[in-house]
Design an enzyme around this catalytic site. Structure first.
Site, PDB file in Angstrom:
ATOM      1  N   SER A 265      22.808  14.727   3.385  1.00 45.51           N
ATOM      2  CA  SER A 265      21.621  14.639   2.789  1.00 45.51           C
ATOM      3  C   SER A 265      21.154  13.093   2.549  1.00 45.51           C
ATOM      4  O   SER A 265      21.829  12.363   2.878  1.00 45.51           O
ATOM      5  CB  SER A 265      21.426  15.288   1.277  1.00 45.51           C
ATOM      6  OG  SER A 265      22.307  14.559   0.255  1.00 45.51           O
ATOM      7  N   LYS A 266      19.901  13.069   1.816  1.00 45.28           N
ATOM      8  CA  LYS A 266      19.661  11.591   1.879  1.00 45.28           C
ATOM      9  C   LYS A 266      20.658  10.586   1.070  1.00 45.28           C
ATOM     10  O   LYS A 266      20.610   9.629   1.357  1.00 45.28           O
ATOM     11  CB  LYS A 266      18.325  11.756   0.909  1.00 45.28           C
ATOM     12  CG  LYS A 266      16.697  11.836   1.857  1.00 45.28           C
ATOM     13  CD  LYS A 266      16.374  10.483   2.096  1.00 45.28           C
ATOM     14  CE  LYS A 266      15.416  10.269   3.365  1.00 45.28           C
ATOM     15  NZ  LYS A 266      16.286   9.526   4.267  1.00 45.28           N
ATOM     16  N   ARG A 267      21.053  11.388   0.171  1.00 43.03           N
ATOM     17  CA  ARG A 267      22.169  10.697  -0.648  1.00 43.03           C
ATOM     18  C   ARG A 267      23.296   9.897   0.461  1.00 43.03           C
ATOM     19  O   ARG A 267      23.869   8.865  -0.115  1.00 43.03           O
ATOM     20  CB  ARG A 267      23.073  11.449  -1.601  1.00 43.03           C
ATOM     21  CG  ARG A 267      22.177  12.034  -2.911  1.00 43.03           C
ATOM     22  CD  ARG A 267      23.411  13.055  -3.564  1.00 43.03           C
ATOM     23  NE  ARG A 267      23.882  14.078  -2.586  1.00 43.03           N
ATOM     24  CZ  ARG A 267      24.962  14.302  -2.542  1.00 43.03           C
ATOM     25  NH1 ARG A 267      25.885  13.783  -2.859  1.00 43.03           N
ATOM     26  NH2 ARG A 267      25.208  15.285  -1.730  1.00 43.03           N
ATOM     27  N   GLY A 269      22.669   8.015   3.095  1.00 46.59           N
ATOM     28  CA  GLY A 269      22.016   7.221   3.846  1.00 46.59           C
ATOM     29  C   GLY A 269      20.834   8.068   4.723  1.00 46.59           C
ATOM     30  O   GLY A 269      20.337   9.021   4.648  1.00 46.59           O
TER      31      GLY A 269
END
Ligand code: GLU
Length: 498
Positions: A265-267, A269
């Site tokens: 996920s976005k976490r 990167g």
């Protein structure tokens, strides 16, 4: 063994037709790109067709921008489709909101056969019942009450102005086996399936229904998609069987996890193809990396050209286990592809990045030959194209700032003033300011001043680049030219004395 045999028969007897079917609710993510790639490779390997189908029946979440963004990303990656938006084929249209008559016709068949029915329950009623079923420890799925409505009851609901959805009268007996090419047979009890919706009350089909109607109409032979869809597959198989349609082969690709083992996920990167493009990744590197995200050829080869991948790809070698997305490995791979580029090509890629950063307006301002020289100086050290900014900024700046920490460590030392002065005096005398002369002159300094080479070259490096690590010094000075080099050496002398 049997499974592989069955798959091969399908491949040999029929033209392979696969599809990538994104829901256009956002940009193309790494997971979607991998699904598209595996489908594309499978089609190209078997000389079949790769189809792009836009699954835009979720009106609230689908956007035109997302369709455009997905198209752009696929094209940038080089995953060209044989049928789909912009490329009409014999089975279009390729956008689900343009295919409503197909769904209506099919649902009519199901209603007539007693395999689908109108459901007048409102979302609020469904939610309320779901909650109380959960509370009572009962299955929360639809209880099938509208299946038993008489014609009169239906009319009454309609008079009340209720909208109706169409549900599948899902067979509850027996079991459904998903014969997955990657995972083998997976058994599902039909009793756990609810009468799921085929057509929503707004007249639009649900994913499970539209996908089956379209995969059949588009003669899809293999459905290759993420493991997150596995729970949909028995529902879809039941629809194929009820409609007397041939069931395609299924292959569910492993999950992609971040380095911490959690779903990517976005976490973790950048997760979209667009972001990777912006950061300076090459499409060939991304494809190579994605290909290995769940597939391997011989457990050791890591670099594959597109042609290699087409030749070697097979679903049998796709792993069942989750794949870990490793940014460091992707960066390393991108660096390998950057090093393979010709100077001209790499310079072409770098010019817009320099321009965007405001280093110059057009390449002629700086001189294309000089830009190519700079390119060769940093090519080895780049992991992604945008690294070039940090690696080369001092070439373009009129004045550089030397950090005080660096100045203290390297410049404000005994003998440095003498080194810089000697270097200036000697470089000033050079008539032809090229690498040979620059190198010869600078290499003579350590012996002449009786100072170790390191203590000669490091202050000069910091003086001209502002950095303790830089591209090779003599080449760098050649690119600067005499005037700029002398100016920087002079400024650095000021720093030493300050
Ligand atoms: N529209 C679905 C998705 O984006 C497609 C799933 C499938 O390939 O069947 O997840």
């Amino acid at each position: 063994m049997l499974k592989i045999f069955v798959l091969e028969v399908i491949c040999l007897n029929k033209e392979v037709r696969v599809r990538f079917a994104p829901s256009p609710t956002g940009v193309l993510h790494i997971g979607g790109a991998r699904t598209a790639l595996y489908n594309w490779l499978f089609a190209r390997h078997h000389g079949g067709k790769f189809i792009l189908r836009i699954e835009d029946t979720d009106k609230n979440r689908s956007t035109e921008e997302a369709i455009k963004a997905i198209n752009i990303s696929l094209k940038w990656l080089g995953l060209d489709w044989d049928e789909g938006p912009e490329i009409e084929g014999s089975y279009g249209p390729y956008r689900q909101t343009e295919r409503l008559p197909f769904y209506e016709e099919t649902v009519k068949k199901l209603i007539n056969a007693g395999m689908a029915y109108k459901c007048y329950c409102s979302p609020e009623e469904l939610e309320k019942r779901r909650k109380s079923a959960l509370k009572a420890g009962k299955p929360p799925g639809y209880d099938g009450r509208c299946k038993k409505l008489t014609e009169k009851e239906q009319k009454n609901y309609e008079r009340e102005g209720r909208n109706c959805a169409i549900r599948f009268a899902c067979p509850k007996e027996e079991k459904t086996i998903v014969s997955d090419v990657i995972r083998g047979d997976i058994l599902f009890q039909n009793s756990v399936l609810e009468d799921f919706v085929l057509i929503r009350s707004n007249g639009l089909p649900t994913y499970n229904f539209a996908a089956v109607v379209d995969d059949a109409a588009m003669k899809i032979t293999h459905v290759i998609r993420g493991i997150d869809h596995l729970s949909n597959t028995p529902k879809q198989i039941l629809l194929y069987l009820t409609l007397d349609l041939p069931v395609p082969a299924f292959a569910h690709l492993p999950m992609i996890l971040g380095s911490d083992g959690k779903p990517l996920s976005k976490r973790h990167g950048a997760t979209s193809v667009e972001e990777y493009k912006k950061e300076g990744y090459l499409p060939e590197a991304i494809l190579n990396y994605l290909a290995l995200l769940g597939w391997s050829y011989d457990e050791k080869t890591t670099i594959f050209s597109i042609q290699d991948l087409i030749e070697k790809f097979s679903l049998e070698k796709v792993s069942k286990n989750p794949a870990i997305f490793d940014n460091t490995k992707l960066q390393w791979m991108n660096g390998c592809y950057i090093r393979e580029l010709s100077t001209d090509k790499l310079t072409d890629f770098l010019i817009p990045i320099w321009v965007d950063a405001g280093f110059f307006e057009k390449s002629s301002d700086f001189g294309i030959e000089k830009l190519k020289m700079i390119t060769t100086l940093v090519q080895e050290r780049m992991k992604c194209l945008t690294d070039v900014l940090e690696l080369t900024d001092f070439f373009f700046k009129e004045e550089i700032e030397i950090e005080s920490k660096v100045a203290d460590k390297v410049l404000r030392k005994p003998e440095v003033l003498r080194v810089l002065k000697t270097a200036s005096d000697k470089l000033k005398e050079i008539e032809k300011f090229d690498i040979e002369n620059v190198e010869a002159v600078l290499r003579s300094i350590p012996a002449e001043l009786d100072i170790k080479p390191k203590f000669v070259f490091q202050p000069i490096r910091v003086a001209v680049t502002g950095k303790t690590v830089s591209p090779p010094l003599f080449e760098t000075i050649e690119v600067f030219g005499k005037k700029k080099t002398l100016k920087r050496l002079k400024l650095a002398q000021g720093v030493v004395e300050s």
